[in-house]
Design a protein around this motif. Structure first.
Motif, PDB file in Angstrom:
ATOM      1  N   LEU A  36       0.842  -1.218   0.000  1.00  0.00           N
ATOM      2  CA  LEU A  36       0.000   0.000   0.000  1.00  0.00           C
ATOM      3  C   LEU A  36       0.869   1.257   0.000  1.00  0.00           C
ATOM      4  O   LEU A  36       0.732   2.154   0.844  1.00  0.00           O
ATOM      5  N   LEU A  37       1.724   1.346  -0.988  1.00  0.00           N
ATOM      6  CA  LEU A  37       2.607   2.491  -1.162  1.00  0.00           C
ATOM      7  C   LEU A  37       2.386   3.092  -2.547  1.00  0.00           C
ATOM      8  O   LEU A  37       2.129   2.373  -3.506  1.00  0.00           O
ATOM      9  N   VAL A  38       2.517   4.422  -2.630  1.00  0.00           N
ATOM     10  CA  VAL A  38       2.374   5.114  -3.911  1.00  0.00           C
ATOM     11  C   VAL A  38       3.555   6.050  -4.074  1.00  0.00           C
ATOM     12  O   VAL A  38       3.766   6.951  -3.244  1.00  0.00           O
ATOM     13  N   PRO A  39       4.355   5.889  -5.108  1.00  0.00           N
ATOM     14  CA  PRO A  39       5.514   6.765  -5.303  1.00  0.00           C
ATOM     15  C   PRO A  39       5.079   8.157  -5.774  1.00  0.00           C
ATOM     16  O   PRO A  39       4.223   8.295  -6.640  1.00  0.00           O
ATOM     17  N   LEU A  40       5.689   9.173  -5.197  1.00  0.00           N
ATOM     18  CA  LEU A  40       5.328  10.549  -5.532  1.00  0.00           C
ATOM     19  C   LEU A  40       5.564  10.846  -7.007  1.00  0.00           C
ATOM     20  O   LEU A  40       4.810  11.588  -7.631  1.00  0.00           O
ATOM     21  N   TRP A  41       6.622  10.256  -7.600  1.00  0.00           N
ATOM     22  CA  TRP A  41       6.951  10.633  -8.975  1.00  0.00           C
ATOM     23  C   TRP A  41       5.851  10.262  -9.980  1.00  0.00           C
ATOM     24  O   TRP A  41       5.837  10.779 -11.075  1.00  0.00           O
TER      25      TRP A  41
END
Length: 385
Positions: A36-41
């Motif tokens: 459950l992680l989302v990269p900012l880029w």
């Protein structure tokens, strides 16, 4: 968690300023999804745009249509415990059908039939009532349980009635005619930050509260310009003055335009008079999360296009003219409501005259979420000539 269970989906996209799509990148993104992680880029353009990009859309609601539908509702929808109010909210077309005028502001037409009572309740949402036509309803504020009788506050055309959160209140129509007015609240804001509370009050107000005074107790105590009663110490959040009368608003706007004609200034720009409703206790906004203003634009005058962070709802109190919000433009008349989303430029041109306006000008009531933005130091304004 399997890949089908996770609500997070991070697609690998071949695009400028994105990593090269490789099997290693795909594997990395599947790992993000599992945890459950989302990269900012992959999200920065949406989360941190160069300028506000409101989901709300500029939109206009015609008063004649709102009034007609409210009248129909008055005939078939009862007012009572459960529904609480015969209030019909404006739903901005950009907000997915939610009953929100903007992401932070609620606006609704409320309708009360002759002899009806809207039952007592209280809520943390800050609220106000603004009357564009009619009279005959009294709002009873406070006075539940063992406390003294609530304060009966009359509602008449042009009156602005703020109601700070967590105060008991009910309405009663003491006349033989129905009455409609506009409610404004910070429901969407409190919904977003998950701070809202609600509590039912009495089923009926007492006979001592079913009165129809010309002036409420709050007006007798606080409604004298520049004078603060020494008998009162600290007050709760929100204005202790429960009604701002139209005759005072009208006189202030008229005097500003008269001073301008006499060469003494007094207006915010040529032909544009404006006032803000303030708390007589400390000079702040009348409500912690809502700002209310009144603008009068002389016939033929045009306001400079201005854009601001935060959103606004306007109601045409009197007169006619043309308003422009972003790329949208409408001819407006008495009662019409429209939304100005965050950072959309707004301007108005008055075409009012004595045949469609008591003042001979375009009169606009406005409320906004400006106190929230100012408190968070997120307020910004720009003239876009």
């Amino acid at each position: 968690m399997s890949t089908t269970d996770t609500p997070v989906h991070v697609p690998a996209v071949a695009a400028p300023n994105q990593p090269e799509v490789t099997p290693a990148l795909e594997e990395l993104y599947r790992g993000f999804e599992q945890e459950l992680l989302v990269p900012l880029w992959t999200q920065i353009g949406d989360l941190m745009p160069e300028r506000p990009n409101s989901h709300a859309a500029p939109h206009l609601w015609r008063w004649q249509n709102l009034r007609r539908l409210a009248e129909q509702a008055g005939e078939i929808v009862p007012v009572g415990r459960g529904g609480e109010r015969r209030a019909i909210a404006l739903a901005n077309p950009g907000l997915g059908g939610r009953p929100f005028a903007t992401p932070t502001l609620w606006a609704a037409i409320q309708y009360l039939m002759p002899g009806e009572d809207a039952p007592e309740h209280r809520h943390t949402q800050h609220a106000f009532r603004f009357v564009v036509e009619g009279s005959g309803v009294w709002t009873v504020v406070g006075g539940t349980g063992d406390t003294p009788a609530g304060d009966a506050v009359p509602m008449r055309r042009g009156d602005f009635l703020p109601q700070a959160g967590w105060n008991w209140h009910a309405h009663h129509n003491a006349t033989t005619e129905p009455m409609a007015w506009i409610d404004g609240l910070d429901i969407p804001f409190q919904y977003l930050v998950e701070s809202q509370f609600f509590q039912f009050g009495r089923e009926q107000i007492s006979e001592a509260e079913r009165i129809t005074p010309e002036r409420s107790r709050s007006e007798r105590l606080w409604g004298h310009p520049g004078l603060r009663p020494l008998s009162v110490g600290d007050v709760g959040p929100g204005s202790p003055l429960l009604a701002y009368k139209w005759e005072h608003t009208d006189a202030a706007l008229s005097d500003q335009l008269l001073l301008e004609r006499q060469g003494y200034g007094g207006t915010v720009e040529p032909g544009h008079a404006a006032v803000r409703f303030t708390n007589p206790h400390n000079g702040s906004d009348v409500l912690p999360t809502l700002r209310a203003e009144f603008h009068r634009i002389a016939r033929g005058a045009q306001t400079a296009p201005v854009r601001e962070t935060g959103s606004s709802v306007y109601q045409v109190f009197d007169g006619s003219g043309t308003v422009r919000v972003g790329d949208a433009s409408w001819s407006v008349t008495r009662g019409d409501l429209f939304v100005v989303p965050s950072w959309e430029p707004f301007s108005a041109t008055s075409e009012a005259g004595r045949t469609d306006s008591d003042s001979g000008a375009l009169d606009l009531f406005r409320f906004s979420d400006a106190p929230v933005f100012e408190a968070l130091r997120l307020d910004r304004q720009e003239i876009t000539r």
